[in-house]
Motif scaffolding. Structure first.
Motif, PDB file in Angstrom:
ATOM      1  N   CYS A  34       0.750  -1.111   0.005  1.00 23.90           N
ATOM      2  CA  CYS A  34       0.024   0.024   0.109  1.00 23.90           C
ATOM      3  C   CYS A  34       0.880   1.272   0.145  1.00 23.90           C
ATOM      4  CB  CYS A  34      -0.940   0.002   1.205  1.00 23.90           C
ATOM      5  SG  CYS A  34      -2.300  -1.200   1.199  1.00 23.90           S
ATOM      6  N   GLY A  35       0.581   2.056  -0.876  1.00 21.71           N
ATOM      7  CA  GLY A  35       1.185   3.639  -0.751  1.00 21.71           C
ATOM      8  C   GLY A  35       0.855   4.298   0.656  1.00 21.71           C
ATOM      9  N   PRO A  36       1.291   5.525   0.461  1.00 27.67           N
ATOM     10  CA  PRO A  36       1.245   6.279   1.814  1.00 27.67           C
ATOM     11  C   PRO A  36      -0.195   6.806   2.120  1.00 27.67           C
ATOM     12  CG  PRO A  36       2.154   7.658  -0.014  1.00 27.67           C
ATOM     13  CD  PRO A  36       1.997   6.263  -0.442  1.00 27.67           C
ATOM     14  N   LEU A  37      -0.777   6.881   3.375  1.00 29.05           N
ATOM     15  CA  LEU A  37      -2.118   7.614   3.384  1.00 29.05           C
ATOM     16  C   LEU A  37      -2.333   8.907   3.110  1.00 29.05           C
ATOM     17  CD1 LEU A  37      -4.809   6.472   4.914  1.00 29.05           C
ATOM     18  CD2 LEU A  37      -4.075   7.449   6.848  1.00 29.05           C
ATOM     19  N   ARG A  38      -3.254   9.124   2.517  1.00 26.61           N
ATOM     20  CA  ARG A  38      -3.414  10.568   1.915  1.00 26.61           C
ATOM     21  C   ARG A  38      -4.926  11.052   2.505  1.00 26.61           C
ATOM     22  NH1 ARG A  38       0.524  11.849  -1.386  1.00 26.61           N
ATOM     23  NH2 ARG A  38       1.381  10.148  -2.363  1.00 26.61           N
ATOM     24  N   GLU A  39      -4.776  11.572   3.537  1.00 26.96           N
ATOM     25  CA  GLU A  39      -6.216  12.101   4.285  1.00 26.96           C
ATOM     26  C   GLU A  39      -6.635  10.719   4.769  1.00 26.96           C
ATOM     27  OE1 GLU A  39      -8.523  14.308   1.744  1.00 26.96           O
ATOM     28  OE2 GLU A  39      -7.348  16.258   1.697  1.00 26.96           O
ATOM     29  N   ASP A  40      -7.874  10.333   4.295  1.00 23.29           N
ATOM     30  CA  ASP A  40      -8.566   9.046   4.787  1.00 23.29           C
ATOM     31  C   ASP A  40      -8.370   8.178   3.776  1.00 23.29           C
ATOM     32  OD1 ASP A  40     -10.258  10.154   3.152  1.00 23.29           O
ATOM     33  OD2 ASP A  40     -11.768   9.972   4.394  1.00 23.29           O
ATOM     34  N   ARG A  41      -7.615   8.066   2.659  1.00 27.48           N
ATOM     35  CA  ARG A  41      -7.359   7.148   1.578  1.00 27.48           C
ATOM     36  C   ARG A  41      -6.165   6.457   1.223  1.00 27.48           C
ATOM     37  NH1 ARG A  41     -11.947  10.282  -2.725  1.00 27.48           N
ATOM     38  NH2 ARG A  41     -13.304  10.557  -1.160  1.00 27.48           N
ATOM     39  N   VAL A  42      -6.035   5.383   0.708  1.00 31.64           N
ATOM     40  CA  VAL A  42      -4.766   4.761   0.417  1.00 31.64           C
ATOM     41  C   VAL A  42      -5.180   3.729  -0.608  1.00 31.64           C
ATOM     42  CG1 VAL A  42      -5.267   2.842   2.167  1.00 31.64           C
ATOM     43  CG2 VAL A  42      -2.819   3.556   1.567  1.00 31.64           C
ATOM     44  N   ASP A  43      -3.802   3.713  -1.528  1.00 36.97           N
ATOM     45  CA  ASP A  43      -4.075   2.998  -2.590  1.00 36.97           C
ATOM     46  C   ASP A  43      -2.948   1.736  -2.549  1.00 36.97           C
ATOM     47  OD1 ASP A  43      -5.716   4.881  -4.002  1.00 36.97           O
ATOM     48  OD2 ASP A  43      -3.937   5.838  -5.075  1.00 36.97           O
TER      49      ASP A  43
ATOM     50  N   TYR B   8      -6.501  -1.139  -5.834  1.00 35.43           N
ATOM     51  CA  TYR B   8      -7.472  -0.533  -5.138  1.00 35.43           C
ATOM     52  C   TYR B   8      -7.354   0.601  -4.360  1.00 35.43           C
ATOM     53  CZ  TYR B   8     -10.525  -4.914  -6.274  1.00 35.43           C
ATOM     54  OH  TYR B   8     -11.480  -5.745  -6.504  1.00 35.43           O
ATOM     55  N   ARG B   9      -8.292   1.478  -4.447  1.00 32.18           N
ATOM     56  CA  ARG B   9      -8.421   2.390  -3.130  1.00 32.18           C
ATOM     57  C   ARG B   9      -9.427   2.217  -2.140  1.00 32.18           C
ATOM     58  NH1 ARG B   9      -8.291   8.239  -5.830  1.00 32.18           N
ATOM     59  NH2 ARG B   9      -6.156   7.711  -6.152  1.00 32.18           N
ATOM     60  N   PHE B  10      -8.778   2.300  -0.936  1.00 31.62           N
ATOM     61  CA  PHE B  10      -9.513   2.034   0.374  1.00 31.62           C
ATOM     62  C   PHE B  10      -9.832   3.249   1.028  1.00 31.62           C
ATOM     63  CE2 PHE B  10      -7.475  -2.022  -0.627  1.00 31.62           C
ATOM     64  CZ  PHE B  10      -8.585  -2.738  -0.710  1.00 31.62           C
ATOM     65  N   GLN B  11     -11.073   3.533   1.698  1.00 33.81           N
ATOM     66  CA  GLN B  11     -11.228   4.627   2.461  1.00 33.81           C
ATOM     67  C   GLN B  11     -11.413   4.298   3.783  1.00 33.81           C
ATOM     68  OE1 GLN B  11     -14.553   7.123   1.145  1.00 33.81           O
ATOM     69  NE2 GLN B  11     -13.463   8.886   1.936  1.00 33.81           N
ATOM     70  N   ARG B  12     -11.046   5.070   4.925  1.00 33.07           N
ATOM     71  CA  ARG B  12     -11.325   4.712   6.106  1.00 33.07           C
ATOM     72  C   ARG B  12     -12.417   5.594   6.676  1.00 33.07           C
ATOM     73  NH1 ARG B  12      -9.508   0.853   9.863  1.00 33.07           N
ATOM     74  NH2 ARG B  12      -9.511   1.504  12.075  1.00 33.07           N
ATOM     75  N   ARG B  13     -13.514   5.000   7.003  1.00 29.21           N
ATOM     76  CA  ARG B  13     -14.907   5.622   7.291  1.00 29.21           C
ATOM     77  C   ARG B  13     -15.262   4.751   8.613  1.00 29.21           C
ATOM     78  NH1 ARG B  13     -18.247   5.038   1.877  1.00 29.21           N
ATOM     79  NH2 ARG B  13     -17.222   6.583   0.420  1.00 29.21           N
TER      80      ARG B  13
ATOM     81  N   ALA C  90     -13.616   1.840  10.112  1.00 36.22           N
ATOM     82  CA  ALA C  90     -13.535   0.509   9.161  1.00 36.22           C
ATOM     83  C   ALA C  90     -12.978   1.148   7.753  1.00 36.22           C
ATOM     84  CB  ALA C  90     -15.027  -0.191   9.010  1.00 36.22           C
ATOM     85  N   TRP C  91     -12.454  -0.006   7.033  1.00 33.47           N
ATOM     86  CA  TRP C  91     -11.979   0.165   5.753  1.00 33.47           C
ATOM     87  C   TRP C  91     -13.032  -0.054   4.659  1.00 33.47           C
ATOM     88  CZ3 TRP C  91      -7.952   3.063   4.664  1.00 33.47           C
ATOM     89  CH2 TRP C  91      -6.823   3.229   5.947  1.00 33.47           C
ATOM     90  N   THR C  92     -13.371   0.828   3.574  1.00 36.70           N
ATOM     91  CA  THR C  92     -14.316   0.557   2.705  1.00 36.70           C
ATOM     92  C   THR C  92     -13.529   0.850   1.402  1.00 36.70           C
ATOM     93  OG1 THR C  92     -14.925   2.934   2.506  1.00 36.70           O
ATOM     94  CG2 THR C  92     -16.123   1.499   3.887  1.00 36.70           C
ATOM     95  N   LEU C  93     -13.892  -0.087   0.385  1.00 36.16           N
ATOM     96  CA  LEU C  93     -13.571  -0.169  -1.175  1.00 36.16           C
ATOM     97  C   LEU C  93     -14.130   0.798  -1.884  1.00 36.16           C
ATOM     98  CD1 LEU C  93     -11.529  -1.415  -3.210  1.00 36.16           C
ATOM     99  CD2 LEU C  93     -13.301  -2.926  -3.525  1.00 36.16           C
ATOM    100  N   LEU C  94     -13.390   1.936  -2.542  1.00 39.16           N
ATOM    101  CA  LEU C  94     -14.044   2.808  -3.381  1.00 39.16           C
ATOM    102  C   LEU C  94     -14.114   2.394  -4.945  1.00 39.16           C
ATOM    103  CD1 LEU C  94     -12.154   6.279  -2.191  1.00 39.16           C
ATOM    104  CD2 LEU C  94     -14.485   5.378  -1.507  1.00 39.16           C
ATOM    105  N   PRO C  95     -15.190   2.702  -5.441  1.00 42.50           N
ATOM    106  CA  PRO C  95     -15.675   2.132  -6.876  1.00 42.50           C
ATOM    107  C   PRO C  95     -14.612   2.962  -7.859  1.00 42.50           C
ATOM    108  CG  PRO C  95     -17.395   3.385  -6.195  1.00 42.50           C
ATOM    109  CD  PRO C  95     -16.442   3.486  -4.937  1.00 42.50           C
ATOM    110  N   LEU C  96     -13.474   2.902  -7.765  1.00 42.91           N
ATOM    111  CA  LEU C  96     -12.436   3.407  -8.812  1.00 42.91           C
ATOM    112  C   LEU C  96     -11.909   2.542  -9.764  1.00 42.91           C
ATOM    113  CD1 LEU C  96     -11.120   6.328  -6.814  1.00 42.91           C
ATOM    114  CD2 LEU C  96     -13.010   6.614  -8.114  1.00 42.91           C
ATOM    115  N   ALA C  97     -11.705   2.918 -11.064  1.00 41.91           N
ATOM    116  CA  ALA C  97     -10.918   2.042 -12.004  1.00 41.91           C
ATOM    117  C   ALA C  97      -9.653   2.930 -12.548  1.00 41.91           C
ATOM    118  CB  ALA C  97     -11.982   1.556 -13.144  1.00 41.91           C
ATOM    119  N   ASP C  98      -8.902   2.186 -13.259  1.00 40.54           N
ATOM    120  CA  ASP C  98      -7.830   2.482 -13.780  1.00 40.54           C
ATOM    121  C   ASP C  98      -6.920   3.720 -13.061  1.00 40.54           C
ATOM    122  OD1 ASP C  98      -8.391   1.260 -16.193  1.00 40.54           O
ATOM    123  OD2 ASP C  98      -9.658   2.810 -16.669  1.00 40.54           O
TER     124      ASP C  98
END
Length: 212
Positions: A79-88, A104-109, A112-120
């Motif tokens: 995983c890359g560095p955490l940026r605000e509440d998101r990490v790739d 994958y991009r995950f967000q802390r909410r 808990a971690w959630t998966l954001l629906p982003l592609a490419d």
């Protein structure tokens, strides 16, 4: 093009840096580990993916739905560095049709971690400092193998002064999970540019992977 401290016979068609030549075996040079960023564990990533699949609209056919449900996250490579509440993160997905790596991009909410629906998404990549350390270590390992004193000196000077000035255009190899980036370098005899491949490690470090 300024002269570089490498033998011409090792030059590849696109890459002017012979340390990337096809004749050399895979070299692992660990970059200095950075502080571990906040990121999901494998179990948390799996839970986030399952929740995202469950929230999607069902497939048009039972077979299609079965295929969607068969997709599982089997590896959380880096995983890359955490940026605000998101990490790739680079993950490996498995299904009945085979496996592939993806970003994958995950967000802390709400804890808990959630998966954001982003592609490419662009994959996580080493920092310029990490890439520079890998290249310098590579040159230091190669220098003692050279019989020519002058050539060995050029390698050693490059290892002491090489600067990575740019690292961009990174792409993920979906089959093997490696990351390729266009890297700009400042060397004693002038600037150069090459496409380098890096292998992400589970502990957050990277290995340099010269092209075959």
């Amino acid at each position: 093009m300024p002269a570089l401290p490498f033998p011409p016979r090792h030059r590849a068609a696109r890459l002017s840096l012979p340390l990337l030549c096809l004749a050399w075996p895979l070299l692992a040079a660990a970059a200095p580990p950075a502080s571990t960023p906040a990121a999901p564990t494998l179990d948390q990533a799996i839970a986030a993916q399952r929740a995202a699949l469950a929230a999607e609209s069902p497939a048009a056919t039972p077979m299609g739905q079965a295929l969607v449900e068969s997709i599982r996250l089997s590896e959380l490579r880096l995983c890359g560095p955490l940026r605000e509440d998101r990490v790739d993160c680079i993950v490996r997905l498995e299904s009945g049709l085979g496996g592939a790596y993806q970003t994958y991009r995950f967000q802390r909410r709400d804890g808990a971690w959630t998966l954001l629906p982003l592609a490419d998404l662009a994959p996580p990549a080493p920092s310029r400092t990490q890439a520079q350390a890998l290249l310098r270590a590579d040159l230091l390992l190669r220098a003692p193998r050279l019989d020519d004193t002058e050539q060995r000196g050029r390698y050693e000077r490059a290892a002491a002064s090489l600067i990575v000035s740019a690292l961009e255009g990174c792409e993920l190899d979906r089959a093997e999970g490696r990351v390729s980036c266009d890297v700009g370098m400042r060397l004693p005899k002038g600037d150069d540019q090459a496409t380098l491949r890096f292998v992400p490690q589970a502990d957050g470090t990277w290995r340099l992977d010269p092209p075959r």
